[in-house]
Design a protein around this motif. Sequence first.
Motif, PDB file in Angstrom:
ATOM      1  N   TRP A   1     -13.229   3.799  -7.594  1.00  0.00           N
ATOM      2  CA  TRP A   1     -11.799   3.774  -7.027  1.00  0.00           C
ATOM      3  C   TRP A   1     -11.570   5.077  -6.354  1.00  0.00           C
ATOM      4  O   TRP A   1     -10.909   5.192  -5.309  1.00  0.00           O
ATOM      5  CB  TRP A   1     -10.776   3.760  -8.342  1.00  0.00           C
ATOM      6  CG  TRP A   1      -9.485   3.472  -7.793  1.00  0.00           C
ATOM      7  CD1 TRP A   1      -8.827   3.042  -7.017  1.00  0.00           C
ATOM      8  CD2 TRP A   1      -8.325   4.375  -8.398  1.00  0.00           C
ATOM      9  NE1 TRP A   1      -7.503   3.181  -6.873  1.00  0.00           N
ATOM     10  CE2 TRP A   1      -7.244   4.044  -7.809  1.00  0.00           C
ATOM     11  CE3 TRP A   1      -8.400   5.246  -9.583  1.00  0.00           C
ATOM     12  CZ2 TRP A   1      -5.911   4.799  -7.971  1.00  0.00           C
ATOM     13  CZ3 TRP A   1      -6.954   5.876 -10.013  1.00  0.00           C
ATOM     14  CH2 TRP A   1      -6.030   5.816  -9.230  1.00  0.00           C
TER      15      TRP A   1
ATOM     16  N   TYR B   1     -11.510   4.081  -2.541  1.00  0.00           N
ATOM     17  CA  TYR B   1     -10.523   3.100  -2.249  1.00  0.00           C
ATOM     18  C   TYR B   1      -9.256   4.106  -1.770  1.00  0.00           C
ATOM     19  O   TYR B   1      -8.077   3.393  -1.718  1.00  0.00           O
ATOM     20  CB  TYR B   1      -9.827   2.373  -3.360  1.00  0.00           C
ATOM     21  CG  TYR B   1     -10.746   1.231  -3.815  1.00  0.00           C
ATOM     22  CD1 TYR B   1     -10.202   0.104  -3.603  1.00  0.00           C
ATOM     23  CD2 TYR B   1     -12.098   1.274  -4.396  1.00  0.00           C
ATOM     24  CE1 TYR B   1     -10.964  -1.122  -4.027  1.00  0.00           C
ATOM     25  CE2 TYR B   1     -12.959   0.094  -4.670  1.00  0.00           C
ATOM     26  CZ  TYR B   1     -12.317  -0.827  -4.522  1.00  0.00           C
ATOM     27  OH  TYR B   1     -12.845  -2.168  -4.519  1.00  0.00           O
TER      28      TYR B   1
ATOM     29  N   HIS C   1      -7.067  -3.434  -5.138  1.00  0.00           N
ATOM     30  CA  HIS C   1      -6.746  -2.019  -5.359  1.00  0.00           C
ATOM     31  C   HIS C   1      -6.063  -1.733  -6.800  1.00  0.00           C
ATOM     32  O   HIS C   1      -6.546  -0.904  -7.421  1.00  0.00           O
ATOM     33  CB  HIS C   1      -5.855  -1.590  -4.278  1.00  0.00           C
ATOM     34  CG  HIS C   1      -6.625  -1.216  -2.857  1.00  0.00           C
ATOM     35  ND1 HIS C   1      -6.705   0.219  -2.608  1.00  0.00           N
ATOM     36  CD2 HIS C   1      -7.135  -1.992  -2.072  1.00  0.00           C
ATOM     37  CE1 HIS C   1      -7.778   0.147  -1.545  1.00  0.00           C
ATOM     38  NE2 HIS C   1      -7.790  -1.397  -0.934  1.00  0.00           N
TER      39      HIS C   1
ATOM     40  N   ASP D   1      -2.135  -5.485  -3.534  1.00  0.00           N
ATOM     41  CA  ASP D   1      -2.410  -4.193  -3.065  1.00  0.00           C
ATOM     42  C   ASP D   1      -1.213  -3.114  -3.053  1.00  0.00           C
ATOM     43  O   ASP D   1      -0.608  -2.915  -1.664  1.00  0.00           O
ATOM     44  CB  ASP D   1      -3.107  -4.087  -1.584  1.00  0.00           C
ATOM     45  CG  ASP D   1      -4.709  -4.598  -1.928  1.00  0.00           C
ATOM     46  OD1 ASP D   1      -5.152  -4.654  -3.136  1.00  0.00           O
ATOM     47  OD2 ASP D   1      -5.316  -4.495  -0.797  1.00  0.00           O
TER      48      ASP D   1
ATOM     49  N   ASP E   1      -2.349   2.847  -3.360  1.00  0.00           N
ATOM     50  CA  ASP E   1      -3.208   3.640  -2.457  1.00  0.00           C
ATOM     51  C   ASP E   1      -2.900   3.444  -1.083  1.00  0.00           C
ATOM     52  O   ASP E   1      -1.901   2.662  -0.671  1.00  0.00           O
ATOM     53  CB  ASP E   1      -4.735   2.689  -2.626  1.00  0.00           C
ATOM     54  CG  ASP E   1      -5.183   2.822  -4.014  1.00  0.00           C
ATOM     55  OD1 ASP E   1      -4.802   3.888  -4.914  1.00  0.00           O
ATOM     56  OD2 ASP E   1      -6.043   2.019  -4.399  1.00  0.00           O
ATOM     57  N   ARG E   2      -3.301   4.336  -0.324  1.00  0.00           N
ATOM     58  CA  ARG E   2      -3.254   4.664   1.149  1.00  0.00           C
ATOM     59  C   ARG E   2      -2.103   5.165   1.515  1.00  0.00           C
ATOM     60  O   ARG E   2      -1.861   6.301   1.957  1.00  0.00           O
ATOM     61  CB  ARG E   2      -3.747   3.257   1.883  1.00  0.00           C
ATOM     62  CG  ARG E   2      -5.215   3.062   1.871  1.00  0.00           C
ATOM     63  CD  ARG E   2      -5.486   1.798   2.477  1.00  0.00           C
ATOM     64  NE  ARG E   2      -6.880   1.460   2.372  1.00  0.00           N
ATOM     65  CZ  ARG E   2      -7.655   0.466   2.820  1.00  0.00           C
ATOM     66  NH1 ARG E   2      -6.952  -0.700   3.147  1.00  0.00           N
ATOM     67  NH2 ARG E   2      -8.920   0.377   2.366  1.00  0.00           N
TER      68      ARG E   2
ATOM     69  N   HIS F   1       0.812  -1.094   0.142  1.00  0.00           N
ATOM     70  CA  HIS F   1       0.004   0.021   0.061  1.00  0.00           C
ATOM     71  C   HIS F   1       0.934   1.234   0.045  1.00  0.00           C
ATOM     72  O   HIS F   1       0.515   2.068   0.916  1.00  0.00           O
ATOM     73  CB  HIS F   1      -0.896  -0.005   1.161  1.00  0.00           C
ATOM     74  CG  HIS F   1      -2.453  -0.589   0.907  1.00  0.00           C
ATOM     75  ND1 HIS F   1      -3.209  -0.530  -0.111  1.00  0.00           N
ATOM     76  CD2 HIS F   1      -2.706  -1.753   1.566  1.00  0.00           C
ATOM     77  CE1 HIS F   1      -4.184  -1.350   0.144  1.00  0.00           C
ATOM     78  NE2 HIS F   1      -3.818  -1.914   0.877  1.00  0.00           N
TER      79      HIS F   1
ATOM     80  N   SER G   1      -7.553   6.632  -2.806  1.00  0.00           N
ATOM     81  CA  SER G   1      -6.656   6.644  -4.173  1.00  0.00           C
ATOM     82  C   SER G   1      -5.747   7.742  -4.304  1.00  0.00           C
ATOM     83  O   SER G   1      -4.940   7.963  -4.941  1.00  0.00           O
ATOM     84  CB  SER G   1      -7.464   6.332  -5.339  1.00  0.00           C
ATOM     85  OG  SER G   1      -8.533   7.204  -5.560  1.00  0.00           O
TER      86      SER G   1
END
Length: 365
Positions: free
Chosen positions: A103, A107, A80, A48, A51-52, A19, A109
């Motif tokens: 998304w 998510y 993701h 994944d 994102d984040r 992530h 993003s």
Amino acid sequence: MQPWPTRIQGPVAVIGDVHGQLDLLNSILSQLQQLPNYDELWIVLIGDLVDRGPDPGGVIQRILELREEHRRTTVVFGNHELAMLGALGWVPTPEFAEWNPRWIQFYDSEPTFRSYGVEPGDLEGLARAIPPEHKEFLTTMPWVVEHPENIFVHAGLDANQPTEMQLRILHAKDWTLVRPPWLCDKAFAAQDGPPDNWRRIISGHVPTAEVVIRPKRILTDTTGGLRGELSCVILPECRILQSRGGADRAVTQADESMPTRHHESSATANTAHVQPSATVRQPAVQPPAVSPQRGISTESNRISDRVSTSHGVPRDRSAEEKTSSGHAEQGRTASEKKRGSSRSNRREQPSGSAQKMSWWKRLLG
């Protein structure tokens, strides 16, 4: 770019959901490079990657560099990545999946956009900013990696469907599915997989306070991209490496109802990392009835028990929420619940439209 390996053998280091946390990934890789068998070690990233966290683009670049340095490197596609590529139109997902705007809205993003120097929500700008080699990286990621003793897949396998049928669909990458359960279904974390499968299933997707190890299951996501240490499990000995300090820990089961974690020294890791499978009581899982969906193959439709009939939205929202939260709750000890509650109370509470979105984030992962 050479295809990502999908069938490997030998010792493996599997890294949980990164992530965008480039600093944590670099810490794990630095520790792996110190191991005496590093050259023989397969490195598998369980999905994944975006994102984040603060630098998804940097994570993609680092893995590309790693692959050049260490040819025994491969990856697994996560939900993701599916949401990102669907929103960009880079994979042939159904239009009614509506990855744009899903998304962007659900998510986390924003860091992915910013890591490429683009304002959040600007899909056209992002498509132009992503380097061609990053696009090729993302669009060619396999959905599953097989090993003689293990199966690596982002969310897991369906306990109610034959293993070989699921593996065929995973290798074929059936883009007609709105939310492929092997990438998206949180309920799989509580399952040990189909009865006809004898290999251990290793996944991420569902954040846990510690790595969870069961006789036929390993859960590796210990950050969710939000907090905690990134974890790496070295197989076959089930040795644990963690970022920021490089804690070296082995993990065993401790709770009959749902496997929780008990730490031991690395000296006992090889012989005591799991309890007998008879101590694990898994809830019975009944496959719900699903209406056929236009554009989905017969084989895939039978196995995708959580694909919706309209716009990728679950028909029974409350039932799906209960399923996800119920399985997640089983995986936590009383002390974990207390810590999780205190962390929750410290978080800023969403308001307005953000409150309406919160159930989506719990569902989508």
